[in-house]
Design a protein around this motif. Structure first.
Motif, mmCIF file in Angstrom:
data_model
loop_
_atom_site.group_PDB
_atom_site.id
_atom_site.type_symbol
_atom_site.label_atom_id
_atom_site.label_comp_id
_atom_site.label_asym_id
_atom_site.label_seq_id
_atom_site.Cartn_x
_atom_site.Cartn_y
_atom_site.Cartn_z
ATOM 1 N N LYS A 1 35.779 22.749 39.653
ATOM 2 C CA LYS A 1 36.982 22.475 40.446
ATOM 3 C C LYS A 1 38.201 22.326 39.552
ATOM 4 N N ALA A 2 38.036 21.636 38.418
ATOM 5 C CA ALA A 2 39.158 21.458 37.483
ATOM 6 C C ALA A 2 39.605 22.797 36.906
ATOM 7 N N ASP A 3 38.631 23.653 36.558
ATOM 8 C CA ASP A 3 38.972 24.972 36.019
ATOM 9 C C ASP A 3 39.663 25.834 37.055
ATOM 10 N N MET A 4 39.253 25.699 38.317
ATOM 11 C CA MET A 4 39.895 26.487 39.365
ATOM 12 C C MET A 4 41.356 26.068 39.521
ATOM 13 N N GLU A 5 41.617 24.789 39.424
ATOM 14 C CA GLU A 5 43.002 24.323 39.529
ATOM 15 C C GLU A 5 43.836 24.820 38.351
ATOM 16 N N LYS A 6 43.227 24.895 37.171
ATOM 17 C CA LYS A 6 43.937 25.460 36.016
ATOM 18 C C LYS A 6 44.258 26.929 36.262
ATOM 19 N N ILE A 7 43.300 27.635 36.861
ATOM 20 C CA ILE A 7 43.529 29.048 37.196
ATOM 21 C C ILE A 7 44.715 29.166 38.152
ATOM 22 N N PHE A 8 44.775 28.302 39.148
ATOM 23 C CA PHE A 8 45.857 28.384 40.127
ATOM 24 C C PHE A 8 47.207 28.007 39.512
ATOM 25 N N GLN A 9 47.180 27.152 38.489
ATOM 26 C CA GLN A 9 48.433 26.854 37.793
ATOM 27 C C GLN A 9 48.902 28.062 36.990
ATOM 28 N N ARG A 10 47.956 28.772 36.401
ATOM 29 C CA ARG A 10 48.291 29.948 35.594
ATOM 30 C C ARG A 10 48.688 31.128 36.480
ATOM 31 N N PHE A 11 48.053 31.230 37.665
ATOM 32 C CA PHE A 11 48.303 32.356 38.578
ATOM 33 C C PHE A 11 48.844 31.811 39.906
ATOM 34 N N PRO A 12 50.124 31.487 39.969
ATOM 35 C CA PRO A 12 50.677 30.909 41.210
ATOM 36 C C PRO A 12 50.475 31.795 42.432
ATOM 37 N N ARG A 13 50.499 33.125 42.230
ATOM 38 C CA ARG A 13 50.318 34.008 43.389
ATOM 39 C C ARG A 13 48.915 33.900 43.956
ATOM 40 N N LEU A 14 47.927 33.679 43.090
ATOM 41 C CA LEU A 14 46.567 33.468 43.584
ATOM 42 C C LEU A 14 46.463 32.135 44.321
ATOM 43 N N ALA A 15 47.192 31.134 43.824
ATOM 44 C CA ALA A 15 47.181 29.831 44.494
ATOM 45 C C ALA A 15 47.735 29.951 45.908
ATOM 46 N N GLU A 16 48.805 30.737 46.057
ATOM 47 C CA GLU A 16 49.410 30.915 47.378
ATOM 48 C C GLU A 16 48.464 31.619 48.344
ATOM 49 N N ARG A 17 47.542 32.408 47.793
ATOM 50 C CA ARG A 17 46.647 33.222 48.622
ATOM 51 C C ARG A 17 45.192 32.764 48.506
ATOM 52 N N ARG A 18 44.989 31.543 48.117
ATOM 53 C CA ARG A 18 43.639 31.086 47.775
ATOM 54 C C ARG A 18 42.654 31.207 48.934
ATOM 55 N N ARG A 19 43.120 31.135 50.166
ATOM 56 C CA ARG A 19 42.210 31.223 51.321
ATOM 57 C C ARG A 19 42.278 32.577 52.028
ATOM 58 N N GLN A 20 42.970 33.532 51.424
ATOM 59 C CA GLN A 20 43.023 34.890 51.979
ATOM 60 C C GLN A 20 41.836 35.711 51.480
ATOM 61 N N PRO A 21 41.386 36.677 52.286
ATOM 62 C CA PRO A 21 40.399 37.635 51.772
ATOM 63 C C PRO A 21 40.986 38.383 50.577
ATOM 64 N N ALA A 22 40.190 38.552 49.545
ATOM 65 C CA ALA A 22 40.688 39.175 48.326
ATOM 66 C C ALA A 22 41.155 40.613 48.565
ATOM 67 N N GLY A 23 40.585 41.270 49.580
ATOM 68 C CA GLY A 23 40.983 42.634 49.879
ATOM 69 C C GLY A 23 42.405 42.769 50.385
ATOM 70 N N THR A 24 43.039 41.659 50.769
ATOM 71 C CA THR A 24 44.426 41.713 51.250
ATOM 72 C C THR A 24 45.428 41.584 50.109
ATOM 73 N N LEU A 25 44.957 41.367 48.880
ATOM 74 C CA LEU A 25 45.854 41.227 47.738
ATOM 75 C C LEU A 25 46.358 42.595 47.280
ATOM 76 N N SER A 26 47.502 42.589 46.606
ATOM 77 C CA SER A 26 48.006 43.819 45.999
ATOM 78 C C SER A 26 47.122 44.193 44.810
ATOM 79 N N GLY A 27 47.312 45.430 44.292
ATOM 80 C CA GLY A 27 46.511 45.867 43.154
ATOM 81 C C GLY A 27 46.682 44.965 41.944
#
Length: 238
Positions: free
Chosen positions: A115-141
């Motif tokens: 859980k702590a590592d995931m939060e670090k990931i979301f700090q590094r990748f703010p766009r992933l944090a914004e889309r954390r509950r979206q299906p990954a297939g809806t993300l841009s390339g």
């Protein structure tokens, strides 16, 4: 000092086709960024598939720390500390961003650390944090490539293999991905970067190997290769 990772006299065949012809490659120490460059069809991804256990060589060794990877089952390779960002990203499109990241940590057991590592990931990748509950297939390339890198990092790898991370991305996103690779390297991640974009790869690597029709034809310090006229004419378009 022992070598962290080494490929020794590797020969790979597709039927009667000799695709990889006795290559040798090594990563000498932790924190090193080594690049393998070459044109499409040179054999780069074939080598990556062999490291991952998806292909079996006819001859050779692949050594990582104390492991002989050719004797490790493909499903157990992640447990050795080696993770891969595959060509084409290969994310789980129907799963959410969070679920994809959890899949990257499937060999780990301490939920609080995951859980702590995931939060670090979301700090590094703010766009992933914004889309954390979206299906990954809806993300841009570009976002999918970020997710593929982040998923691999969730395993806390000792060695990260990256197969054509710039493929299919717009130039601005390519620069962003390479900035991220440099950032991970500066934090101590050891990286083997397989990349068709020779100029970008050589600009950030410590050392590099050039693969041509299944053979290593050049190797050396990446910054020197970047300014070598032979390399420039053959691989950099100038």
């Amino acid at each position: 000092m022992s070598t962290l990772f080494a490929i020794r006299d590797l020969h790979i065949f597709y039927g009667s086709i000799h695709a990889v012809k006795g290559i040798n490659l090594e990563i000498k120490e932790e924190g090193e960024l080594v690049s393998l460059i070459g044109a499409n069809g040179a054999g780069k991804t074939t080598i990556m598939h062999c490291i991952s256990g998806l292909l079996r060589p006819r001859q050779g060794q692949i050594l990582f720390k104390e492991y002989d990877l050719l004797k490790v089952k493909p499903e157990n390779i992640l447990e050795t500390g080696l993770a891969q960002v595959p060509e084409g990203r290969r994310i789980f499109t129907r799963l959410t961003v969070e679920d994809n990241l959890e899949m990257g940590a499937y060999t780990r057991h301490k939920k609080s650390e995951i859980k702590a590592d995931m939060e670090k990931i979301f700090q590094r990748f703010p766009r992933l944090a914004e889309r954390r509950r979206q299906p990954a297939g809806t993300l841009s390339g570009g976002e999918q490539q970020m997710l593929a890198i982040a998923r691999a990092m969730m395993s806390r790898p000792k060695l990260l293999l990256m197969d054509e991370p710039s493929m299919g991305l717009a130039p601005l996103l390519v620069r962003e991905v390479f900035d991220l690779i440099q950032e991970m390297r500066s934090e101590g991640t050891t990286i083997l970067l397989v990349e068709q974009n020779a100029r970008m790869a050589l600009s950030i690597a410590d050392r590099a190997y050039v693969l041509e029709t299944g053979r290593i034809v050049h190797e050396g310090v990446a910054s020197e290769m970047l300014h070598d006229e032979r390399i420039r004419e053959a691989y950099l378009g100038s």
